[in-house]
Design an enzyme around this catalytic site. Structure first.
Site, PDB file in Angstrom:
ATOM      1  N   CYS A  30       0.815  -1.221   0.000  1.00 29.29           N
ATOM      2  CA  CYS A  30       0.000   0.000   0.000  1.00 29.29           C
ATOM      3  C   CYS A  30       0.844   1.264   0.000  1.00 29.29           C
ATOM      4  O   CYS A  30       0.448   2.276  -0.569  1.00 29.29           O
ATOM      5  CB  CYS A  30      -0.955   0.004   1.199  1.00 29.29           C
ATOM      6  SG  CYS A  30      -0.148  -0.037   2.821  1.00 29.29           S
ATOM      7  N   HIS A  86      -1.747   0.581   7.164  1.00 29.96           N
ATOM      8  CA  HIS A  86      -2.354   0.855   5.867  1.00 29.96           C
ATOM      9  C   HIS A  86      -1.952   2.263   5.465  1.00 29.96           C
ATOM     10  O   HIS A  86      -1.607   3.091   6.322  1.00 29.96           O
ATOM     11  CB  HIS A  86      -3.873   0.721   5.946  1.00 29.96           C
ATOM     12  CG  HIS A  86      -4.559   0.780   4.615  1.00 29.96           C
ATOM     13  ND1 HIS A  86      -4.055   0.165   3.492  1.00 29.96           N
ATOM     14  CD2 HIS A  86      -5.715   1.396   4.208  1.00 29.96           C
ATOM     15  CE1 HIS A  86      -4.858   0.380   2.465  1.00 29.96           C
ATOM     16  NE2 HIS A  86      -5.863   1.143   2.867  1.00 29.96           N
ATOM     17  N   ASP A 104      -8.332   5.558  -1.554  1.00 29.76           N
ATOM     18  CA  ASP A 104      -7.892   4.304  -0.945  1.00 29.76           C
ATOM     19  C   ASP A 104      -8.082   3.197  -1.970  1.00 29.76           C
ATOM     20  O   ASP A 104      -9.205   2.757  -2.236  1.00 29.76           O
ATOM     21  CB  ASP A 104      -8.702   4.018   0.328  1.00 29.76           C
ATOM     22  CG  ASP A 104      -8.272   2.726   1.026  1.00 29.76           C
ATOM     23  OD1 ASP A 104      -7.390   2.011   0.491  1.00 29.76           O
ATOM     24  OD2 ASP A 104      -8.813   2.432   2.109  1.00 29.76           O
TER      25      ASP A 104
END
Length: 228
Positions: A30, A86, A104
């Protein structure tokens, strides 16, 4: 980032922003995904050319256990998953918009989503959690992040050097100063470093600090309400 699921395919993406399928995405990387996302938003004109309206946000805590809802990697109907950390991008509110927006790539919510709805649906602050699962947010100004971030992907290898998740095909990201790995500095969270109150000094700090500012889940929306 890691979770209990590790068999998602990666996809290489190219097309109009706001279509998630057009952005490069490698599962469990990520931090690299958000790095490339910021660059694409800048070059496509969705964001300022230098990324001055973008902020990279690392979500984690001291225990490396952060529950987030509506995540594509989840095997549950509500999309909840427990990440070690994250990374997302938040774009400050533009004229004519009622809220900043969240980009996202791992979320099943609309892309992008208004910050207010992202918080209520993904963070769910009203959901009572044990203290070990409280989320903290390291907010880093994108222009600083794009110059400073580096990862040689060492965190994705096991003790004998095997990949725990297949890495991206492109070369590892190296910082402008030649640093080859500093991901740990972004994802390490100490609650003692979290700001106590949101104010002008905290907002100013995010524009000058390499590692940005650390806020709690109850402060995230307040922080972005002061960003202009």
């Amino acid at each position: 980032m890691t979770s209990s699921k590790s068999d998602l395919p990666s996809s290489v993406i190219t097309a109009a922003p706001s279509d998630v399928s057009q952005f490069q995405h490698t599962p469990f990387y990520c931090e690299e995904n958000v790095y490339l996302l910021c660059k694409k938003l800048c070059t496509s004109g969705v964001a300022d050319a230098e990324g001055s309206d973008l902020f990279v946000v690392f979500i984690s805590n001291e225990k490396k256990q952060v529950p987030l809802w509506h995540q594509k990697a989840s095997q549950r109907a509500d999309g909840v998953i427990l990440w070690d950390y994250h990374a997302i991008c938040i774009q400050r509110k533009k004229e004519g918009h009622s809220s900043p927006v969240v980009w996202d790539l791992d979320s099943s919510l609309p892309f992008p989503s208004p910050l207010t709805s992202y918080v209520s649906e993904t963070i769910r602050p009203s959901f009572q959690l044990f203290s070990d699962f409280q989320r903290f947010f390291r907010v880093v100004h994108a222009p600083i992040f794009l110059r400073s971030f580096a990862s040689d992907r060492r965190h994705m290898k096991d003790s004998v050097g095997n990949w725990t998740a297949e890495p991206p095909a492109y070369e590892a990201i190296v910082a402008e100063d030649g640093t080859v790995h500093n991901l740990n500095e972004y994802m390490e969270i100490s609650t003692t470093n979290a700001v106590k109150d949101i104010g002008v000094e905290v907002v100013n700090a995010v524009y000058s600090q390499k590692l940005g500012v650390l806020v709690s889940e109850n402060q995230l929306e307040e922080f972005f309400s002061l960003i202009s």
